[in-house]
Enzyme design. Structure first.
Site, short mmCIF file in Angstrom:
data_model
loop_
_atom_site.label_atom_id
_atom_site.label_comp_id
_atom_site.label_asym_id
_atom_site.label_seq_id
_atom_site.Cartn_x
_atom_site.Cartn_y
_atom_site.Cartn_z
N ASP A 149 0.12 -7.60 1.35
CA ASP A 149 0.53 -6.20 1.50
C ASP A 149 2.04 -6.05 1.54
O ASP A 149 2.58 -5.28 2.34
CB ASP A 149 -0.13 -5.57 2.73
CG ASP A 149 -0.02 -4.05 2.73
OD1 ASP A 149 0.12 -3.45 1.63
OD2 ASP A 149 -0.03 -3.45 3.82
N HIS A 161 0.81 -1.22 0.00
CA HIS A 161 0.00 0.00 0.00
C HIS A 161 0.85 1.27 0.00
O HIS A 161 0.36 2.34 -0.32
CB HIS A 161 -1.02 0.00 1.15
CG HIS A 161 -0.45 0.24 2.51
ND1 HIS A 161 -0.12 -0.78 3.36
CD2 HIS A 161 -0.16 1.39 3.15
CE1 HIS A 161 0.34 -0.28 4.49
NE2 HIS A 161 0.33 1.03 4.39
N SER A 169 4.61 2.26 8.11
CA SER A 169 4.28 1.16 7.21
C SER A 169 5.46 0.79 6.36
O SER A 169 6.09 1.64 5.74
CB SER A 169 3.12 1.55 6.28
OG SER A 169 1.93 1.66 7.00
#
Length: 170
Positions: free
Chosen positions: A76, A45, A155
């Protein structure tokens, strides 16, 4: 550990990883070097749908361009590549996941809120968890649960053991 700044369309997962929103503009995340040839692991992402990826490497003021080599939407994960010319890239060392136990220290490194090189500390609070992926038809198995604060921008950064070895990805 590197900071990744992406421009274009990007996906921002909500508190529930199964729900997400798409935005136009710029986003940032983190990643880590796994090979001195310029191979970086991050979250899908962070990089998906972006027109431009710039990677900030410690010790270099200007960012370097990156290209996406491969992604796994369901888990992901993404692998990107930067040009290693003139860079002293040191790959992370991987932990033996069989040695990780509940109660061990967990260290999240990344660039939360665009503050590169930030670190938060917690503990491994669960092992072998499963969570729904952004594609709810897939479940990510063997997830490490931690109470180390993971903020926007973390992230794709590494989740480390107290020895500095990667046990997971934020």
């Amino acid at each position: 550990v590197v900071q990744i700044v992406a421009t274009g369309s990007f996906v921002e997962p909500s508190e529930s990883i199964a729900v997400s929103e798409t935005f136009e503009g710029a986003s940032s995340g983190s990643g880590f070097i796994i090979d001195p040839s310029g191979i970086v692991v991050t979250n899908n992402h962070v990089v998906t749908g972006n027109a431009s990826l710039k990677v900030y490497v410690e010790g270099k003021e200007d960012p370097v361009s990156a290209k996406v080599l491969g992604v796994s939407e369901c888990s992901d994960l993404a692998v990107i590549e930067i040009d290693p010319s003139g860079l002293d890239l040191v790959p992370v060392e991987r932990a033996n996941i069989d040695d990780v136990q509940v109660g061990d220290r967990a260290i999240a490194i990344g660039a939360p809120f665009d503050f590169a090189g930030s670190m938060t500390v917690g503990t491994v609070s669960g092992l072998g968890r499963s969570i729904s992926s952004l594609n709810s038809s897939y479940t990510i198995p063997e997830v490490i649960q931690t109470d180390a604060p993971i903020n926007p921008g973390n992230s794709g950064g590494p989740l480390l053991t107290s020895d500095g070895q990667v046990m997971g990805i934020n």
